[in-house]
Design an enzyme around this catalytic site. Structure first.
Site, PDB file in Angstrom:
ATOM      1  N   TYR A   1      66.057  -8.389  25.978  1.00 27.05           N
ATOM      2  CA  TYR A   1      65.923  -9.164  27.689  1.00 27.05           C
ATOM      3  C   TYR A   1      66.107  -8.409  28.888  1.00 27.05           C
ATOM      4  CZ  TYR A   1      65.999 -13.103  24.578  1.00 27.05           C
ATOM      5  OH  TYR A   1      65.471 -14.541  24.094  1.00 27.05           O
TER       6      TYR A   1
ATOM      7  N   ASP B   1      57.184 -33.996  26.917  1.00 30.87           N
ATOM      8  CA  ASP B   1      56.832 -35.201  26.887  1.00 30.87           C
ATOM      9  C   ASP B   1      57.258 -35.123  28.495  1.00 30.87           C
ATOM     10  OD1 ASP B   1      56.404 -35.834  24.338  1.00 30.87           O
ATOM     11  OD2 ASP B   1      57.582 -37.018  24.110  1.00 30.87           O
TER      12      ASP B   1
ATOM     13  N   HIS C   1      58.503 -16.692  29.764  1.00 31.21           N
ATOM     14  CA  HIS C   1      59.244 -16.099  29.160  1.00 31.21           C
ATOM     15  C   HIS C   1      59.536 -14.939  29.593  1.00 31.21           C
ATOM     16  CE1 HIS C   1      59.300 -19.603  26.945  1.00 31.21           C
ATOM     17  NE2 HIS C   1      57.995 -19.900  27.168  1.00 31.21           N
TER      18      HIS C   1
ATOM     19  N   SER D   1      60.254 -12.074  27.370  1.00 33.42           N
ATOM     20  CA  SER D   1      59.630 -11.300  26.206  1.00 33.42           C
ATOM     21  C   SER D   1      58.836 -11.914  25.568  1.00 33.42           C
ATOM     22  CB  SER D   1      60.975 -11.398  24.943  1.00 33.42           C
ATOM     23  OG  SER D   1      61.366 -13.000  24.014  1.00 33.42           O
TER      24      SER D   1
ATOM     25  N   ARG E   1      59.036 -18.414  17.262  1.00 33.94           N
ATOM     26  CA  ARG E   1      59.090 -18.184  18.187  1.00 33.94           C
ATOM     27  C   ARG E   1      57.452 -17.747  18.523  1.00 33.94           C
ATOM     28  NH1 ARG E   1      63.702 -16.950  20.982  1.00 33.94           N
ATOM     29  NH2 ARG E   1      65.112 -16.027  19.349  1.00 33.94           N
TER      30      ARG E   1
END
Length: 143
Positions: free
Chosen positions: A22, A85, A98, A100, A109
């Site tokens: 990250y 939902d 995201h 990554s 993932r």
């Protein structure tokens, strides 16, 4: 125009958590860069929660306060039917982001439960994913 950035679990630890994945940029750094990138094009609001229900509430309330949502649901991306939902029920566009590339990481993932309900997905560009998310939100709302 207001763009709401919602950040899920563990993103409060950016800069110290798994920097090899990250990076060392903090969420506050990303927020500052996003505000600068927005300039006078949009009002930007950032929120972060480790609680799934709080993210659901914010998505449900988004139509009352924002033109678009940029969502980094983090680990909930792969597990939360409740967040999916909420995205389905909202009237504002949601862009999934995201830091990554989730498709190049662990197999669990690779699947996003959210992507099919979002306007689009941006991943793998580090903090730039947030700036691209802002640009996408502005583009959607200005067409």
């Amino acid at each position: 125009m207001k763009v709401l950035f919602l950040n899920g679990p563990n993103l409060n630890l950016l800069g110290q958590r798994q920097p090899e994945i990250y990076g060392t940029t903090t969420l506050a750094d990303i927020e500052a860069a996003t505000r600068t990138h927005a300039g006078d094009r949009a009002e930007v609001e950032f929120r972060q929660s480790n609680l799934e229900g709080e993210l659901v509430n914010w998505i449900q309330e988004a139509a009352e306060e924002a033109a678009a949502v940029v969502l980094n649901a983090a680990g909930y991306t792969h597990t939360s039917v409740a967040i999916r939902d909420a995205i389905t029920a909202t009237t504002v566009p949601v862009i999934e982001i995201h830091l990554s590339n989730i498709h190049a990481r662990e197999e669990f993932r690779h699947e996003s439960l959210l992507a099919s309900e979002c306007a689009g997905q941006i991943c793998g560009f580090g903090k730039q994913s947030y700036l691209l998310g802002l640009d996408a939100a502005l583009s959607i709302k200005n067409t």
